[in-house]
Design a protein around this motif. Sequence first.
Motif, PDB file in Angstrom:
ATOM      1  N   ILE A 538       0.886  -1.223  -0.045  1.00 46.95           N
ATOM      2  CA  ILE A 538       0.021   0.093   0.283  1.00 46.95           C
ATOM      3  C   ILE A 538       0.924   1.381  -0.046  1.00 46.95           C
ATOM      4  N   GLY A 539       1.859   1.346   0.885  1.00 41.79           N
ATOM      5  CA  GLY A 539       2.789   2.447   0.819  1.00 41.79           C
ATOM      6  C   GLY A 539       3.517   2.475  -0.544  1.00 41.79           C
ATOM      7  N   GLN A 540       4.102   1.688  -1.230  1.00 41.00           N
ATOM      8  CA  GLN A 540       4.599   1.674  -2.546  1.00 41.00           C
ATOM      9  C   GLN A 540       3.390   2.292  -3.375  1.00 41.00           C
ATOM     10  N   ALA A 541       2.035   1.766  -3.322  1.00 43.59           N
ATOM     11  CA  ALA A 541       1.146   2.417  -4.331  1.00 43.59           C
ATOM     12  C   ALA A 541       0.553   3.706  -4.112  1.00 43.59           C
ATOM     13  N   LYS A 542       1.016   4.337  -2.784  1.00 40.88           N
ATOM     14  CA  LYS A 542       0.592   5.412  -2.574  1.00 40.88           C
ATOM     15  C   LYS A 542       1.679   6.834  -2.692  1.00 40.88           C
ATOM     16  N   ALA A 543       2.880   6.098  -2.981  1.00 40.92           N
ATOM     17  CA  ALA A 543       4.047   6.905  -2.981  1.00 40.92           C
ATOM     18  C   ALA A 543       3.978   8.035  -3.926  1.00 40.92           C
ATOM     19  N   GLY A 544       3.563   7.789  -5.222  1.00 44.50           N
ATOM     20  CA  GLY A 544       3.356   8.755  -6.070  1.00 44.50           C
ATOM     21  C   GLY A 544       2.393   9.983  -5.873  1.00 44.50           C
ATOM     22  N   LEU A 545       1.306   9.547  -5.340  1.00 48.12           N
ATOM     23  CA  LEU A 545       0.133  10.264  -4.821  1.00 48.12           C
ATOM     24  C   LEU A 545       0.548  11.256  -3.770  1.00 48.12           C
ATOM     25  N   ALA A 546       1.472  10.594  -2.795  1.00 49.35           N
ATOM     26  CA  ALA A 546       1.828  11.428  -1.738  1.00 49.35           C
ATOM     27  C   ALA A 546       2.857  12.503  -2.081  1.00 49.35           C
ATOM     28  N   ALA A 547       3.708  12.013  -3.131  1.00 49.84           N
ATOM     29  CA  ALA A 547       4.696  12.971  -3.454  1.00 49.84           C
ATOM     30  C   ALA A 547       3.895  14.052  -4.197  1.00 49.84           C
ATOM     31  N   ASP A 548       2.888  13.664  -5.377  1.00 48.66           N
ATOM     32  CA  ASP A 548       2.479  14.671  -5.888  1.00 48.66           C
ATOM     33  C   ASP A 548       1.751  15.860  -4.834  1.00 48.66           C
ATOM     34  N   TYR A 549       1.175  15.259  -3.890  1.00 50.74           N
ATOM     35  CA  TYR A 549       0.660  16.291  -2.831  1.00 50.74           C
ATOM     36  C   TYR A 549       1.512  17.142  -2.048  1.00 50.74           C
ATOM     37  N   ALA A 550       2.615  16.388  -1.754  1.00 57.68           N
ATOM     38  CA  ALA A 550       3.568  17.309  -1.223  1.00 57.68           C
ATOM     39  C   ALA A 550       4.157  18.293  -2.272  1.00 57.68           C
ATOM     40  N   ALA A 551       4.297  18.275  -3.505  1.00 60.82           N
ATOM     41  CA  ALA A 551       4.905  18.952  -4.430  1.00 60.82           C
ATOM     42  C   ALA A 551       3.664  20.082  -4.464  1.00 60.82           C
ATOM     43  N   GLN A 552       2.391  19.945  -4.359  1.00 64.87           N
ATOM     44  CA  GLN A 552       1.578  20.981  -4.407  1.00 64.87           C
ATOM     45  C   GLN A 552       1.831  21.920  -3.291  1.00 64.87           C
ATOM     46  N   LEU A 553       1.777  21.177  -2.051  1.00 65.73           N
ATOM     47  CA  LEU A 553       2.188  22.021  -0.829  1.00 65.73           C
ATOM     48  C   LEU A 553       3.232  22.758  -0.801  1.00 65.73           C
ATOM     49  N   LEU A 633       2.830  12.614   5.758  1.00 70.34           N
ATOM     50  CA  LEU A 633       3.445  11.009   6.235  1.00 70.34           C
ATOM     51  C   LEU A 633       2.807  10.291   5.027  1.00 70.34           C
ATOM     52  N   ALA A 634       3.569   9.587   4.334  1.00 69.87           N
ATOM     53  CA  ALA A 634       3.442   8.743   3.153  1.00 69.87           C
ATOM     54  C   ALA A 634       2.982   7.661   3.521  1.00 69.87           C
ATOM     55  N   GLU A 635       3.503   7.053   4.666  1.00 70.11           N
ATOM     56  CA  GLU A 635       3.200   5.590   5.235  1.00 70.11           C
ATOM     57  C   GLU A 635       2.670   5.837   6.472  1.00 70.11           C
ATOM     58  N   LEU A 636       1.906   5.001   6.917  1.00 69.87           N
ATOM     59  CA  LEU A 636       1.638   4.831   8.294  1.00 69.87           C
ATOM     60  C   LEU A 636       2.197   4.138   9.117  1.00 69.87           C
ATOM     61  N   SER A 637       2.829   4.738  10.371  1.00 70.09           N
ATOM     62  CA  SER A 637       3.448   3.990  11.311  1.00 70.09           C
ATOM     63  C   SER A 637       2.850   2.943  11.894  1.00 70.09           C
ATOM     64  N   TRP A 638       3.289   2.116  12.693  1.00 69.64           N
ATOM     65  CA  TRP A 638       2.636   0.984  13.615  1.00 69.64           C
ATOM     66  C   TRP A 638       2.033   1.550  15.006  1.00 69.64           C
ATOM     67  N   THR A 639       2.606   2.690  15.280  1.00 66.32           N
ATOM     68  CA  THR A 639       2.379   3.172  16.741  1.00 66.32           C
ATOM     69  C   THR A 639       2.109   4.462  16.701  1.00 66.32           C
ATOM     70  N   ASP A 640       1.339   5.091  17.418  1.00 70.93           N
ATOM     71  CA  ASP A 640       1.193   6.505  17.586  1.00 70.93           C
ATOM     72  C   ASP A 640       2.387   7.255  17.895  1.00 70.93           C
ATOM     73  N   ALA A 641       3.302   6.612  18.720  1.00 70.00           N
ATOM     74  CA  ALA A 641       4.502   7.156  19.233  1.00 70.00           C
ATOM     75  C   ALA A 641       5.368   7.572  18.179  1.00 70.00           C
ATOM     76  N   GLU A 642       5.568   6.584  17.015  1.00 68.72           N
ATOM     77  CA  GLU A 642       6.576   6.753  15.838  1.00 68.72           C
ATOM     78  C   GLU A 642       5.926   8.221  15.206  1.00 68.72           C
TER      79      GLU A 642
END
Length: 722
Positions: A538-553, A633-642
Amino acid sequence: MARRGQRQSGNTRTAPKNGGNGSGNGNRRGQRNRRELDNEGIIPVLARAVREVEQGVQRGSVKPAARTKFQVVAQLAREERTRVKADQTISEGQRGEQLKRLDGIGTILAKTATRDTTLLSLLAEDADVSYSALELKAEMLKAAGIEAPEPVEEVVDEDAPPVVERQVVPQSVIARQLANPFLVPDFSAAQPQVSGRRLATWELIGPLLQAFEYGGASSCMPLPEATTLNAAGGRHLMPHQAQVVAAAKEGHRTFLLADEPGLGKTAQALLAAEAAEAYPLLVVVPNVVKANWAREAGLWTPDHPVTVIHGNGGNVDGFADIVVVNYEVLDRHVGWLGDFGFRGMVVDEAHFIKNKTSQRSQHVLQLADKIRRRSARPLMMALTGTPLINDIDDFRAIWQFLGWIGENAPKGELMAALEERGLTPIDPGFYPSARHLVIDRGIVRRRKVDVAADIPARRIADLPVELDDEAGRSIREAERVLARRLVKRYESALEARTSGVTVEGIDHELVRRVATWEREDTTTTKTGENVFTMMRRIGQAKAGLAADYAAQLARSVGKVVFFAKHIDVMDVAEETFERRGLRYSSIRGDQTPKAREAAIDAFLNDPDVKVIVCSLTAAGVGLNLQVASNMVLAELSWTDAEQTQAIDRIHRIGQAEPVTAWRIIASQTIDTKVAELIDSKAGLAAVALDGSDAEVSSSVDVQLEALVALLTEQLEQQPAYA
């Protein structure tokens, strides 16, 4: 134009002049590039496209989109063959290898054409090339990292609408039209008649745009005081959001809402539409935020059904109050959308229409004109955190969408106001006066720092994205396989039970045990999909979309921190920034201390370095990056602490602005469950820190609960356990 298959020299990753960050990562990237030459340039893009066409033909009839792709692949393959043969910078071995791969593409094209001989006509040198083909060609070149000119559509009659292809009309839309065949236009509030026409001979568009080059004290129209901060479902508006809603309620109908990202433009637009009773409402958005608009509509205006147009619109609800469509498929639907009877239109990321010669800009302007012809005072809203990309002229298309100007002159209320002022462009007072009049038409611009008292010092904003490509379909199928395997284990455990105990419906205690077995079964990690590999995919599939949004920001608010868990996700992000011409630096685990220091210094001190790409494990602690107030945050962590550790890189002493962490969530996948679990465990952690006996959650808890949720959901869908 850069030579195909090679990166443009301007799209370089950030490296200080002394080598700095480049010394560590440059060697690693160079080694990876040598290993992945086969995946660069136009050839792999063509290979994927020709396989898609081949599979479509094998399934049956060839759709217009597949015919267009077939023709574009053939053209690009011919052009690439010519380039490779003439390229003197490559060895004979490299030339032979590339020609061999192009021959393979040609073979597939030939075999495909023999299955459907109507495709042969598209291979002719003099075959007609549609605008859709030109646009697809530009997209494929850009996907290969090659600069491509924006395709220009030839229109003989300037007043004629653009040529539209691939038109569709969803069945539910036809049903709505049949149910209400006599849609009456609304002419209750006609545009004001401008008398005198003293300015009729003056060229005014240029001076109006020029008025904004001089600057001014404010870029925000006067807004009424908020009368209420309450919305549906017990939700609350922030004061600056409520002001726009109040303006719409008082009758204002055009807005260029240019608040900085993170100030809730989506909610403002939805509630302004509700206040103006602007239903049905059309919302045009980039694909990356389409799912988020549907989600926000469900939260803020739950009494008004929302439908999202995907592809040809087979699942569209023709009776919905809010219709969301993305720019990429607008060409298929512009026909019926124009006749639907909308009383409001919202264009998100409105800077996407700045190029008036582009097809999507022409479609948006065409729809806006049709809506104004049917409804005299529709609600028209352009949303963007980046109202200007290159120069003042970028305002032109947005103002035209809003109805403030036409092709050559101001319109309606703006023209009337200019006439009333009695000034011409040769008068010294014209420019500040004109700027003020345009702003009063509906420009609203607030920065985070301006409304800091309204918003939390730190907040997490979820941005759902849809994985509607092949990777997304593969992920959802893998989830179904995992869920079926869990059900099989559950049913096997039920059959093997010897205690004689029976449980009505779902045995939730057994569900938890099965989830525990699944998590602890190390053989699963070797033989099939599991929760770990699922999240990585899922992280790999989201990577391009996340980067596109970061570029817009980065384009709209300045510096952005981009966090990911896996190296391949970071790689995709960096490649995306290179294609976008954004300079960036990078923090990875394999860097030398000197390279790491140089990367941080570049991000903090070089104004041209807009993004820093960070590994959650390598950069989650010990960094001060508060020069930025936005994080992706392009990928979710397994904990809120991270997750919190990452956010604290910018939310720390020295931060002058409220911080927003944009969390990219893959809709309709296990990603959404993990996000909910992290948030729920975060609340538990807070209670524990306040003195409760509850234990702070670990990554094991989230992984286990994700499996429990997946199995429970699958069982609930089966009649035997209902």
